[in-house]
Design an enzyme around this catalytic site. Structure first.
Site, PDB file in Angstrom:
ATOM      1  N   LYS A  52       0.840  -1.207   0.000  1.00  0.00           N
ATOM      2  CA  LYS A  52       0.000   0.000   0.000  1.00  0.00           C
ATOM      3  C   LYS A  52       0.873   1.254   0.000  1.00  0.00           C
ATOM      4  O   LYS A  52       0.573   2.230  -0.678  1.00  0.00           O
ATOM      5  CB  LYS A  52      -0.935  -0.008   1.223  1.00  0.00           C
ATOM      6  CG  LYS A  52      -2.053  -1.038   1.082  1.00  0.00           C
ATOM      7  CD  LYS A  52      -2.775  -1.335   2.386  1.00  0.00           C
ATOM      8  CE  LYS A  52      -3.751  -2.499   2.201  1.00  0.00           C
ATOM      9  NZ  LYS A  52      -4.326  -3.010   3.442  1.00  0.00           N
ATOM     10  N   GLN A  96      -4.152  -1.614   9.684  1.00  0.00           N
ATOM     11  CA  GLN A  96      -4.131  -2.955   9.080  1.00  0.00           C
ATOM     12  C   GLN A  96      -4.746  -3.975  10.037  1.00  0.00           C
ATOM     13  O   GLN A  96      -4.344  -4.072  11.193  1.00  0.00           O
ATOM     14  CB  GLN A  96      -2.685  -3.347   8.725  1.00  0.00           C
ATOM     15  CG  GLN A  96      -2.571  -4.668   8.004  1.00  0.00           C
ATOM     16  CD  GLN A  96      -3.236  -4.663   6.618  1.00  0.00           C
ATOM     17  OE1 GLN A  96      -3.112  -3.712   5.855  1.00  0.00           O
ATOM     18  NE2 GLN A  96      -3.958  -5.716   6.312  1.00  0.00           N
ATOM     19  N   ASP A 119     -11.135   2.920   4.555  1.00  0.00           N
ATOM     20  CA  ASP A 119     -11.567   1.521   4.447  1.00  0.00           C
ATOM     21  C   ASP A 119     -13.092   1.426   4.454  1.00  0.00           C
ATOM     22  O   ASP A 119     -13.659   0.411   4.021  1.00  0.00           O
ATOM     23  CB  ASP A 119     -11.037   0.716   5.649  1.00  0.00           C
ATOM     24  CG  ASP A 119      -9.829  -0.141   5.303  1.00  0.00           C
ATOM     25  OD1 ASP A 119      -9.637  -0.424   4.105  1.00  0.00           O
ATOM     26  OD2 ASP A 119      -9.100  -0.527   6.226  1.00  0.00           O
TER      27      ASP A 119
END
Ligand code: NAD
Length: 297
Positions: A52, A96, A119
């Protein structure tokens, strides 16, 4: 023989189309910033986060990376999120998952400023998505929609079967497919671990979205002739190669491609799309937070 849905190519198109928006933002003095937070020793999580960060660098998004010891007190993670919430150069925050057991996952998700929740897992953003007014669409199902769009797969009126009901893939995927909106309007069934007759549901499906995390368990004989098969699964299975493992999807690719009309490979299908949509959401977040208008497709 199915058409192969090339996720790498569509992801490259998404990144390419973001570059104009990034230029517009930069010309106005704003560089989109994405903070990734890693609190884990899991090699797969480490790999995901570093990919990422590399993606950010490639497209000109500022990548900020924070790493915490997996056994650090949970408070350190909550404090980190608070600091990133307050940092004006950070437009998107991604913690994460999974976080260690001693950390309250729900508290972490609630702690992220919904405006920076790229997200899309904050309860406010989940609610907005369900209500048909998404602020950010979660990256993986958003990426699947982009693939369906890129390959002109008709969702309106189609029978879609989503296999899996997780908060990050299955549920938001089904929610997007039932929206009265483009790449929606599908008659959508969600199958899960307690589903009685998975094969019966699959046999009717024009579109199958497989997200169960079960290696190659959907085989060609379960599919309807000509179905579109999107394989979200990424499973590590033992293999006699240098790494000692290989990645396989939830769909038995060789048998499925003989029956399907279109199919995504693993790797090279949904995975690159998830990464591209994270950049998309970050650019969108930067625009929303600064009021600088951009033209996102
Ligand atoms: P999860 O483990 O949270 O959820 C799996 C779901 O599958 C559960 O809801 C369960 O009810 C259902 N399920 C399990 N066995 C089943 C069965 N036999 N029949 C029907 N349903 C069954 O997993 P997740 O986080 O949603 O991820 C699913 C898969 O997708 C994993 O392989 C994961 O690695 C992968 N994934 C890929 C991407 C990507 O970018 N390609 C992103 C996220 C997850």
């Amino acid at each position: 023989m199915a058409d192969i849905i090339d996720g790498k190519a569509v992801a490259a198109d998404v990144r390419e189309s973001l570059s104009d928006s990034i230029t517009t933002l930069k010309d106005a003095g704003v560089t989109p910033g994405l903070a990734t937070v890693l609190m884990s020793d899991d090699p797969a999580s480490e790999t995901y986060v570093s990919m990422k960060q590399r993606d950010c660098e490639e497209v000109g998004v500022d990548g900020i990376h924070v790493e915490l010891d997996a056994d650090a007190p949970a408070q350190e993670l909550y404090d980190t999120v608070d600091e990133l919430n307050a940092d004006e150069e950070v437009h998107g925050i991604l913690v994460q998952m999974p976080v260690p057991d001693h950390v309250d996952t729900r508290r972490v998700l609630r702690a992220i400023d919904p405006a920076k929740d790229v997200d899309g897992f904050h309860p406010e953003n989940v609610g907005r998505l369900v209500a048909g007014n998404a602020r950010f669409k979660p990256c993986t199902p958003h990426g699947v929609q982009k693939l369906l769009e890129a390959y002109d797969i008709e969702t309106e009126g189609a029978e879609a079967v989503v296999v899996g009901r997780s908060d990050i893939v299955g549920k938001p995927m089904a929610n997007l497919l039932i929206q009265k909106a483009p790449i929606g309007n599908a008659t959508t069934t969600v199958c899960h671990s307690r589903t009685q007759d998975l094969e019966g549901h699959l046999s009717r499906a024009d579109i199958v979205i497989a997200a169960a995390g079960r290696p190659a368990f959907i085989t060609g004989d379960m599919l309807k002739e000509g179905a579109t098969v999107v394989d979200v699964g990424i499973n590590r299975v033992d293999a006699e190669n240098e790494k000692g493992y290989e990645l396989v999807g939830d769909v038995a690719y060789e048998s499925a491609k003989e029956v399907a009309g279109a199919i995504t490979p693993v790797p090279g299908g949904v995975g690159p799309m998830t990464r591209a949509m994270l950049l998309y959401n970050t650019v969108q977040a930067a625009s929303q937070q600064t009021g600088i208008e951009i033209d996102l497709a």
